[in-house]
Design a protein around this motif. Structure first.
Motif, PDB file in Angstrom:
ATOM      1  N   LEU A 389      32.586  44.513  58.783  1.00  0.00           N
ATOM      2  CA  LEU A 389      32.179  45.327  57.629  1.00  0.00           C
ATOM      3  C   LEU A 389      33.373  45.568  56.711  1.00  0.00           C
ATOM      4  N   SER A 390      33.104  45.785  55.452  1.00  0.00           N
ATOM      5  CA  SER A 390      34.203  46.111  54.535  1.00  0.00           C
ATOM      6  C   SER A 390      34.709  47.508  54.857  1.00  0.00           C
ATOM      7  N   PRO A 391      36.013  47.738  54.623  1.00  0.00           N
ATOM      8  CA  PRO A 391      36.572  49.076  54.852  1.00  0.00           C
ATOM      9  C   PRO A 391      35.790  50.119  54.055  1.00  0.00           C
ATOM     10  N   GLY A 392      35.544  51.261  54.710  1.00  0.00           N
ATOM     11  CA  GLY A 392      34.823  52.345  54.034  1.00  0.00           C
ATOM     12  C   GLY A 392      33.317  52.267  54.210  1.00  0.00           C
ATOM     13  N   THR A 393      32.811  51.257  54.925  1.00  0.00           N
ATOM     14  CA  THR A 393      31.354  51.112  55.067  1.00  0.00           C
ATOM     15  C   THR A 393      30.761  52.161  56.009  1.00  0.00           C
ATOM     16  N   LEU A 394      31.416  52.376  57.142  1.00  0.00           N
ATOM     17  CA  LEU A 394      30.828  53.276  58.142  1.00  0.00           C
ATOM     18  C   LEU A 394      30.985  54.736  57.710  1.00  0.00           C
ATOM     19  N   ASP A 395      30.001  55.537  58.112  1.00  0.00           N
ATOM     20  CA  ASP A 395      30.014  56.968  57.795  1.00  0.00           C
ATOM     21  C   ASP A 395      31.024  57.669  58.715  1.00  0.00           C
ATOM     22  N   ASP A 396      31.889  58.485  58.129  1.00  0.00           N
ATOM     23  CA  ASP A 396      32.874  59.176  58.977  1.00  0.00           C
ATOM     24  C   ASP A 396      32.431  60.585  59.354  1.00  0.00           C
ATOM     25  N   LYS A 397      31.195  60.930  59.001  1.00  0.00           N
ATOM     26  CA  LYS A 397      30.697  62.267  59.352  1.00  0.00           C
ATOM     27  C   LYS A 397      29.878  62.173  60.636  1.00  0.00           C
ATOM     28  N   PRO A 398      30.208  62.981  61.650  1.00  0.00           N
ATOM     29  CA  PRO A 398      29.380  62.958  62.864  1.00  0.00           C
ATOM     30  C   PRO A 398      27.920  63.202  62.520  1.00  0.00           C
ATOM     31  N   GLY A 399      27.031  62.554  63.254  1.00  0.00           N
ATOM     32  CA  GLY A 399      25.612  62.679  62.964  1.00  0.00           C
ATOM     33  C   GLY A 399      24.997  63.902  63.617  1.00  0.00           C
ATOM     34  N   LEU A 400      23.689  64.018  63.448  1.00  0.00           N
ATOM     35  CA  LEU A 400      22.956  65.152  64.019  1.00  0.00           C
ATOM     36  C   LEU A 400      22.607  64.863  65.477  1.00  0.00           C
ATOM     37  N   THR A 401      22.569  65.926  66.277  1.00  0.00           N
ATOM     38  CA  THR A 401      22.193  65.787  67.682  1.00  0.00           C
ATOM     39  C   THR A 401      20.667  65.900  67.812  1.00  0.00           C
ATOM     40  N   VAL A 402      20.170  65.709  69.044  1.00  0.00           N
ATOM     41  CA  VAL A 402      18.715  65.647  69.266  1.00  0.00           C
ATOM     42  C   VAL A 402      17.978  66.836  68.643  1.00  0.00           C
ATOM     43  N   VAL A 403      18.375  68.051  69.028  1.00  0.00           N
ATOM     44  CA  VAL A 403      17.641  69.216  68.531  1.00  0.00           C
ATOM     45  C   VAL A 403      17.884  69.409  67.033  1.00  0.00           C
ATOM     46  N   GLU A 404      19.086  69.088  66.572  1.00  0.00           N
ATOM     47  CA  GLU A 404      19.379  69.204  65.134  1.00  0.00           C
ATOM     48  C   GLU A 404      18.532  68.223  64.324  1.00  0.00           C
ATOM     49  N   VAL A 405      18.276  67.036  64.875  1.00  0.00           N
ATOM     50  CA  VAL A 405      17.424  66.064  64.171  1.00  0.00           C
ATOM     51  C   VAL A 405      16.023  66.639  63.990  1.00  0.00           C
ATOM     52  N   MET A 406      15.515  67.302  65.047  1.00  0.00           N
ATOM     53  CA  MET A 406      14.161  67.873  64.950  1.00  0.00           C
ATOM     54  C   MET A 406      14.119  68.958  63.858  1.00  0.00           C
TER      55      MET A 406
END
Ligand code: SF4
Length: 707
Positions: A389-406
């Motif tokens: 991937l090109s530099p800067g493509t991936l998100d550097d912010k942690p994602g949401l957990t199971v309950v947070e997604v709900m």
């Protein structure tokens, strides 16, 4: 007649249920499993429990999904409050070709991503899938969706243990294998019921006791192993930190600490010692319900023994103070130097057959494979390079957990989901909320082998393969990587997960060409230093290799931390913990406590084991385990229907008199859809591991109701 049939092939594999990782052999004739036998694997040496031996015929169940399904345009509105009726599936879904189903499944997710951004999507993978499936699934979310909104049921089992372990000793996995109990002089088993949840592990504990190991069981419920325990501490629910800090108080004040170990291998001891000063056994005894003398005796025994080992389960982890509970266990081991040698150490008994491997493979929102943090620029750059991937493509912010997604789904922040092999409509806390959240999604894709409670809310259902229908590697609770081999062809048009994930990836704009599990594993070795030394050929040849295995020829490492800890300084860190009460205490309206968990015969949400003839015959109906005196006080008797209500919902089920539960506490397994107990549980989270408090909420128990 299956009993008389002669198998036409035998296939060496592993058990699909718990984290013990028993090796087994499928005996197959005409694409049907006739019977299962234990193999001489390192974790089981021929032993199997009732699930491993008899829990296989779900794969042949008539309710298997064999064609892709698409929600009908005239289907009733999605509702979280549904009645499952497999006979009426055609009222809600219509069959579709793979081409149509994939175009709809992937196309709509891509459209949501393009219209609302990457974080409007989320994916749940599965701890039942292989390492390769977990790896590809998280890669799909990170590179196809474009965010880190990927998680799985580790969030619901040992997330708090892992948070404490990573913080304290730099590694979230076990330090010693289960069978090290045979080398221990003292074994502390706390908040775990292995006779039910890790039955073959329990047999090793029994063997150890027979040869003289002192077993100390600490649990609010009296588990089977407490009968053979040297001491059984039936402490009050929710008072783990009080009990453990009191033990540490004894060890510190009586000079039972290992000064050399503390000085050479740890940091933060003084702060820890100061913190436990106020937790004297006399002060804590009334809180935890254990006499001060008993606390002193257990502390002395643990500290002074030649080798002491701690094993724990979800009784420790599933609390709002789950991370603090685990911090205390880690501190106990560190202050006494009971880690880094055979027969010592810390063993969080992992639940699912591959929850360790799925976590290792990066199926978690804050870490890439091998626990490399998404927020760390160097790790992000490594994966961008490895994945082309090109530099800067991936998100550097942690994602949401199971309950947070709900929660995000309910609020509209997350609009589309891809769920592979998980059943949050049954397994999430406050299940009514979780079901409503799933129902409110614009687009839900579910990949599974049955029409689960979650699949019922899907827009597209992709029929997947059962465990014996595919090949992959699986990592057990001991960090041992093993191969599960394909024994059957999937039924009808059901497909293997690796194929489906790659098809979905294509619809999201990715061009992946993995030939099979060995191909994926080869890539994993390149980005995961812990398994760099494990080749697929070696796995096939040796059947099991334990990581860390850093280079080819490395024999693997069953016992870790012998010299140092994988932290920056090489030293482990003490983290003090104070008492934090459960989020929801009993009161006049809801005077009892609910504890949820599992039964020996059923696995998690029951989608497999309740479709297994022997296991379903043994435990066919939803039950609540109630102390006989509590049941009598209601005017009830065993077999009567009782209703349990919390602030979030109510269910009715059959009462079973059970003296192992303390008075005032009711234990209910979470596998019964007819009485989905997670409708009642509290979604309050541990702030560090983000694990819900499944082991404690306030309820009201009454006689009567309709199952
Ligand atoms: Fe399967 Fe676990 Fe039973 Fe072993 S102990 S047979 S891995 S369920």
């Amino acid at each position: 007649d299956a009993a008389l049939a002669v198998p036409d092939k035998q296939v060496e594999s592993v058990c699909p249920y718990c984290g013990v990782g028993c090796q087994l052999t499928y005996n197959v004739k005409d694409n049907r499993i006739l019977f299962v036998e234990g193999r001489n694997g390192p974790a089981n040496q021929g032993r199997l429990c009732v699930k491993g031996r008899y829990g296989f015929d779900y794969a042949h169940h008539p309710q298997r999904l064999t064609r892709p399904l698409v929600r009908r345009a005239d289907a009733p509105p999605k509702s979280g409050d549904f009645a499952m009726d497999p006979e009426r599936v055609s009222d809600v879904f219509r069959e579709a070709s793979w081409e149509e189903a994939l175009a709809l499944a992937g196309g709509k997710l891509a459209a949501i991503r393009d219209a609302h951004g990457p974080r409007a999507l989320a994916g749940f993978g599965s701890a039942k899938g292989s390492n390769e499936e977990a790896y590809l699934f998280q890669k799909l979310v990170r590179t196809g969706f474009g965010s880190n909104n990927v998680d799985h049921c580790t969030r619901l089992c040992h997330a708090s243990s892992v948070a404490a372990l990573l913080e304290g000793i730099g590694s979230g996995a076990v330090s010693n294998p289960v069978k090290d109990v045979m080398k221990a002089e003292v074994v502390v088993l706390i908040g775990a019921n292995p006779a039910v949840n890790h039955p073959v592990a329990a047999t090793w504990i029994k063997n150890a006791v027979k040869q003289g190991t002192k077993l100390i069981v600490c649990d609010p419920r009296r588990s089977d192993l407490s009968r053979i325990a040297h001491r059984f501490l039936q402490f009050q629910p929710d008072t783990d930190v009080a009990l453990l800090n009191a033990m540490m108080h004894v060890i510190v004040t009586e000079g039972l600490v290992d000064r050399n170990f503390i000085a050479s291998r740890t940091i933060g001891y003084e702060e820890l010692a100061a913190n436990v000063a106020e937790f004297s056994p006399e002060a804590m005894a009334p809180i935890c319900g254990i006499e001060a003398d008993t606390i002193r005796a257990v502390a002395r025994q643990y500290a002074a023994s030649r080798a002491s080992m701690i094993l724990w389960g979800m009784g420790i982890s599933q609390h709002v103070h789950g991370t603090d509970n685990a911090r205390c266990l880690i501190a106990l081991a560190l202050m006494t130097g009971q880690i880094g040698r055979p027969g010592t150490g810390l063993h969080p008994l992992r639940g699912q057959n591959n929850v360790q491997g799925a976590s290792d493979a990066g199926l978690i929102p804050m870490m890439y494979p091998d626990y490399q943090r998404v927020a760390e620029p160097a790790a992000k750059a490594r994966f961008e390079s490895a994945w082309g991937l090109s530099p800067g493509t991936l998100d550097d912010k942690p994602g949401l957990t199971v309950v947070e997604v709900m929660d995000a789904a309910k609020s509209g922040e997350v609009k589309g989901m891809y769920i592979m092999g998980e059943n949050p409509a049954m397994s999430d806390p406050d299940a009514n909320h979780a079901r409503a959240a799933l129902a409110s999604l614009e687009h839900l894709v579910v990949q599974d082998i049955f029409l689960t409670e979650t699949a019922y809310l899907a827009d597209v259902i992709l029929p997947a393969s059962a465990f014996p229908e595919k090949t992959g590697s699986f990592t057990n609770t001991d960090r041992m990587v093993q191969i599960g081999r394909q024994a059957l062809e999937p039924p009808g048009e059901a497909r293997q997960e690796l194929w489906i994930i790659q098809q979905m990836a294509q619809r999201l704009g990715l061009d992946w060409q993995y030939g099979g599990a060995a191909d994926v594993f080869a890539e994993m070795r390149q980005v995961m230093p812990s398994i760099a030394g494990i080749t697929w050929e070696r796995l096939e040849r040796e059947h099991a290799v334990t990581y860390p295995c850093l280079a080819e020829g490395d024999p693997g490492t069953p016992v870790v931390f012998t010299e140092d800890f994988p932290r920056e300084s090489g030293r482990a860190r003490f983290v003090p913990a104070d008492i934090i009460p459960a989020d929801e205490r009993p009161d006049a309206e809801y005077p009892q406590v609910l504890i949820t968990g599992r039964q020996l015969e059923h696995w998690h949400t029951g989608s497999m084991t309740r479709r297994t003839a022997v296991l379903d015959a043994l435990e066919p109906d939803p039950v609540a385990l109630v102390h006989p005196l509590d049941l009598a006080a209601l005017g009830g008797k065993p077999g009567d229907v009782v209703t349990i209500a919390s602030r979030r919902g109510q269910v009715s089920l059959y009462a079973r008199a059970d003296e192992s539960s303390p008075r005032g506490a009711v234990f209910v397994p979470f596998c019964y859809y007819e009485a989905a107990i997670n409708k009642l549980t509290n979604p309050a989270l541990d702030p560090f591991g983000k694990i819900p408090e499944f082991k404690y909420c306030a309820i009201k128990l009454t006689l009567g109701g309709q199952v």
